[in-house]
Motif scaffolding. Sequence first.
Motif, PDB file in Angstrom:
ATOM      1  N   ASN A  45      30.090  38.929  34.465  1.00  0.00           N
ATOM      2  CA  ASN A  45      31.790  39.239  34.553  1.00  0.00           C
ATOM      3  C   ASN A  45      32.519  38.546  35.559  1.00  0.00           C
ATOM      4  N   THR A  46      31.787  38.351  36.950  1.00  0.00           N
ATOM      5  CA  THR A  46      32.868  37.963  37.744  1.00  0.00           C
ATOM      6  C   THR A  46      33.240  36.698  37.567  1.00  0.00           C
ATOM      7  N   LEU A  47      32.445  35.596  36.894  1.00  0.00           N
ATOM      8  CA  LEU A  47      32.735  34.219  36.820  1.00  0.00           C
ATOM      9  C   LEU A  47      33.775  34.246  35.595  1.00  0.00           C
ATOM     10  N   ALA A  48      33.454  35.370  34.557  1.00  0.00           N
ATOM     11  CA  ALA A  48      34.432  35.107  33.295  1.00  0.00           C
ATOM     12  C   ALA A  48      35.783  35.682  33.819  1.00  0.00           C
ATOM     13  N   LYS A  49      35.714  36.415  34.809  1.00  0.00           N
ATOM     14  CA  LYS A  49      37.190  37.145  35.128  1.00  0.00           C
ATOM     15  C   LYS A  49      37.579  36.114  36.011  1.00  0.00           C
ATOM     16  N   ARG A  50      37.324  35.470  36.842  1.00  0.00           N
ATOM     17  CA  ARG A  50      37.984  34.538  37.744  1.00  0.00           C
ATOM     18  C   ARG A  50      38.615  33.350  36.747  1.00  0.00           C
ATOM     19  N   ALA A  51      37.465  32.937  35.756  1.00  0.00           N
ATOM     20  CA  ALA A  51      37.928  31.773  34.804  1.00  0.00           C
ATOM     21  C   ALA A  51      39.268  32.453  34.014  1.00  0.00           C
ATOM     22  N   ALA A  52      39.353  33.653  33.600  1.00  0.00           N
ATOM     23  CA  ALA A  52      40.396  34.110  32.922  1.00  0.00           C
ATOM     24  C   ALA A  52      41.582  34.172  33.860  1.00  0.00           C
ATOM     25  N   HIS A  53      41.538  34.460  35.168  1.00  0.00           N
ATOM     26  CA  HIS A  53      42.618  34.430  36.043  1.00  0.00           C
ATOM     27  C   HIS A  53      43.046  33.117  36.028  1.00  0.00           C
ATOM     28  N   GLY A  54      42.162  32.234  36.255  1.00  0.00           N
ATOM     29  CA  GLY A  54      42.487  30.739  36.224  1.00  0.00           C
ATOM     30  C   GLY A  54      43.340  30.165  35.206  1.00  0.00           C
ATOM     31  N   ALA A  55      43.052  30.814  33.891  1.00  0.00           N
ATOM     32  CA  ALA A  55      43.791  30.463  32.927  1.00  0.00           C
ATOM     33  C   ALA A  55      45.087  31.264  32.720  1.00  0.00           C
ATOM     34  N   GLY A  56      45.227  32.121  33.603  1.00  0.00           N
ATOM     35  CA  GLY A  56      46.432  33.090  33.404  1.00  0.00           C
ATOM     36  C   GLY A  56      46.433  34.236  32.746  1.00  0.00           C
ATOM     37  N   LEU A  57      45.187  34.578  32.468  1.00  0.00           N
ATOM     38  CA  LEU A  57      44.935  35.975  31.574  1.00  0.00           C
ATOM     39  C   LEU A  57      44.475  36.879  32.325  1.00  0.00           C
ATOM     40  N   THR A  58      45.438  37.684  33.059  1.00  0.00           N
ATOM     41  CA  THR A  58      44.805  38.781  34.046  1.00  0.00           C
ATOM     42  C   THR A  58      44.760  40.233  33.184  1.00  0.00           C
ATOM     43  N   GLU A  59      45.385  39.994  31.880  1.00  0.00           N
ATOM     44  CA  GLU A  59      45.521  41.299  31.060  1.00  0.00           C
ATOM     45  C   GLU A  59      44.008  41.716  30.592  1.00  0.00           C
ATOM     46  N   LEU A  60      43.170  40.583  30.697  1.00  0.00           N
ATOM     47  CA  LEU A  60      41.737  40.898  30.114  1.00  0.00           C
ATOM     48  C   LEU A  60      40.750  41.765  31.143  1.00  0.00           C
ATOM     49  N   ASP A  61      41.213  42.174  32.479  1.00  0.00           N
ATOM     50  CA  ASP A  61      40.416  42.740  33.429  1.00  0.00           C
ATOM     51  C   ASP A  61      39.636  44.039  33.026  1.00  0.00           C
TER      52      ASP A  61
END
Length: 178
Positions: free
Chosen positions: A58-74
């Motif tokens: 989760n921590t890696l996927a969350k960082r990757a999502a934030h890196g792609a501009g997808l903060t709504e997936l938290d």
Amino acid sequence: MAERVIPADKVSAVDELTEKFRDSNATVLTEYRGLTVPQLAELRTALGASASYRVSKNTLAKRAAHGAGLTELDEYFSGPTALAFVTGEVVDAAKALRDFAKENEALVIKGGVMDGRAITADELAKIADLDSREVLLSKLAGAMKGSMSKAAALFAAPASKMARATAALRDKKEAAGE
């Protein structure tokens, strides 16, 4: 609170996930708790070429999502998480995930993102109910062909009426002996 520093060996994994988030038509987050390795292989086969399925921390996927501009997936990054990165038809991947989840209750579809917008599990189910792209194109082509046939008949009608009237007049003159 300061952000934790990612160890060097994890940076490449985050970069790869970030790239997958950016390059995908959609990404679906699932919980896979209770699925066996053969079942996960079966799911990957069911997804085929339309999507790749990857288990991630989760921590890696969350960082990757934030890196792609997808903060709504938290909200979806809790519990064991696997990601279906859809590069093909979203409808096909959604159907494959829905059908597999029906057969294997251990697979839970949490939600995802499509076209940069967060989607819920219910919205994904509605997408799965849509016809595939090929079916929709076939329906459109059939409707267009029907409309063109009607238009052709409409345009040909005056000429056809004139030809029938001329033939009837000729037959009438021949019958009268002229």
